[in-house]
Design a protein around this motif. Structure first.
Motif, short mmCIF file in Angstrom:
data_model
loop_
_atom_site.label_atom_id
_atom_site.label_comp_id
_atom_site.label_asym_id
_atom_site.label_seq_id
_atom_site.Cartn_x
_atom_site.Cartn_y
_atom_site.Cartn_z
N PRO A 178 75.94 -53.03 20.07
CA PRO A 178 75.96 -51.94 21.05
C PRO A 178 76.06 -52.58 22.44
O PRO A 178 75.06 -52.92 23.06
CB PRO A 178 74.61 -51.24 20.82
CG PRO A 178 73.71 -52.32 20.29
CD PRO A 178 74.58 -53.35 19.61
N THR A 179 77.29 -52.79 22.90
CA THR A 179 77.55 -53.77 23.96
C THR A 179 77.00 -53.39 25.34
O THR A 179 76.81 -54.28 26.17
CB THR A 179 79.05 -54.06 24.06
OG1 THR A 179 79.76 -52.83 24.25
CG2 THR A 179 79.56 -54.75 22.80
N ALA A 180 76.75 -52.11 25.61
CA ALA A 180 76.18 -51.75 26.92
C ALA A 180 74.82 -52.40 27.11
O ALA A 180 74.41 -52.67 28.24
CB ALA A 180 76.06 -50.23 27.04
N GLY A 253 74.60 -46.98 26.34
CA GLY A 253 75.67 -47.12 25.36
C GLY A 253 76.06 -45.81 24.68
O GLY A 253 75.26 -44.89 24.55
N THR A 295 77.32 -47.77 30.24
CA THR A 295 78.32 -48.08 29.22
C THR A 295 79.23 -49.20 29.69
O THR A 295 79.24 -49.55 30.87
CB THR A 295 79.14 -46.81 28.88
OG1 THR A 295 80.02 -47.06 27.78
CG2 THR A 295 79.94 -46.31 30.07
N ASN A 296 79.97 -49.80 28.77
CA ASN A 296 80.98 -50.80 29.14
C ASN A 296 82.32 -50.11 29.36
O ASN A 296 82.44 -48.89 29.20
CB ASN A 296 81.10 -51.87 28.05
CG ASN A 296 80.05 -52.95 28.19
OD1 ASN A 296 79.02 -52.77 28.84
ND2 ASN A 296 80.28 -54.10 27.58
#
Length: 341
Positions: A178-180, A253, A295-296
């Motif tokens: 979950p990259t955020a 995310g 978020t990304n």
């Protein structure tokens, strides 16, 4: 609504191939969803946008080192296995390459034989149902033999496995990070709590479907993949209390966001729950519980950019992405972040 409406031009060199040295030194684009106003900050400045009484909801899933390289038992042919979803204790839905060698009954060996596998059946979208054989604890064997399943747009090898995990990762089961959440450090989380912001955790195990392109021409025709989630009583009570007291519920995310919106009732209340969600959030969706999102930057024409557009409006989001490209932000999993307030 057309999928191509969510397209944008992204130079290849802006796709981040590795994480920056210090997690919270990544850049942060702050977008006001009401006005469309944009600010450029560092991620560590996120604390300035959080208020006493807000709650931050993070996804504590942990990525499995789910990419395995082995050989076919009778021929020695090289094979790649990617674990997608646990079916039972030792049985997984798995992507196997090359697929033509992975017929039912075929057997495979990994490492020095610490792990073996047999194809038991066919799964969805060409996947295989695979039964594994090993001594001891599967997760330990996997940690020894497996590699991180980095997205296809990351072509460089990751030197430190932990950089594809959040600092609060706990519940093993994701095929992607979950990259955020990758931008947070323990020190930053501590400072956020000291400001009076409460932190709660949900679990959503990210599936590889998160990287699957939308193949239909219109958004409405697309069917989302299904992912497993859990929310504890403690987190549910925190969210409900925050809402009652006039604080904001801020998801870290799209995975946390999808979990919250899957569980919330029409009045925005949540309860302890677990299950599978295939919720698809795109413009026109009325958010029930979410107030803001960290978020990304996401892939063109992806379900994730559609979710972000549902929150802030398509024109504002596409303009923010255009500016992010002009300002040379780093994109995707190891890239920079965006705060939609």
């Amino acid at each position: 609504m057309k999928v191509k409406d969510f397209d944008f031009d992204l130079p290849q060199e802006y796709i981040a191939q590795h994480p920056i040295e210090k997690r919270d030194e990544s850049r942060l684009l702050v977008l006001d969803k009401k006005t469309g106003n944009i600010e450029h900050r560092k991620f560590k400045n996120i604390i300035e946008y959080l208020r006493d009484g807000d709650c931050l909801i993070l996804n504590n899933t942990k990525v499995l080192p789910a990419r395995l390289f082995g050989i076919k038992e009778n021929t020695g042919g090289k094979m790649e296995f990617l674990l997608l979803k646990r079916v039972s204790e030792d049985t997984w839905e798995t992507l196997v390459k090359p697929g033509k060698r992975a017929k039912i009954g075929s057997r495979f060996v990994f490492g020095d034989g610490e792990l073996k596998a047999e194809i038991m059946g066919m799964g969805e979208d060409g996947s295989r149902i695979v039964k594994f054989e090993y001594e001891g604890i599967f997760e330990q064997v996997l940690d020894q033999l497996g590699q991180m399943p980095l997205p296809p747009y990351i072509t460089e090898q990751l030197e430190d496995k932990d950089r594809y995990q959040t600092v609060y990762s706990k519940e093993l089961g994701s095929a992607a990070a979950p990259t955020a959440g990758l931008h947070f450090t323990q020190e930053l989380l501590k400072k956020i709590e000291e400001k009076g912001v409460k932190i709660g955790y949900v679990t959503l195990h990210v599936g590889l479907g998160t990287f699957r392109p939308v193949k239909s021409d219109t958004i409405e025709e697309h069917h989302m993949h299904s992912e497993y989630y859990e929310m504890s009583k403690e987190t549910a009570e925190l969210i409900n209390r925050t809402k009652e007291n006039g604080g904001r519920v801020i998801a870290v995310g799209t995975t946390s966001c999808r979990t919250l919106e899957s569980i919330a009732d029409e009045s925005g209340n949540v309860e302890a729950k677990s299950g599978w969600t295939d919720i698809f959030i795109y413009p026109g969706y009325k958010f029930k519980v979410l107030d803001a999102l960290i978020t990304n930057f996401h892939l063109p024409q992806s379900t994730l950019i559609m979710l972000v557009s549902a929150l802030a409006g398509k024109e504002k989001v596409m303009n923010a992405y255009k500016i992010a490209v002009e300002e040379k932000y780093r994109f995707f999993s190891f890239g920079d972040a965006m705060f939609i307030k």
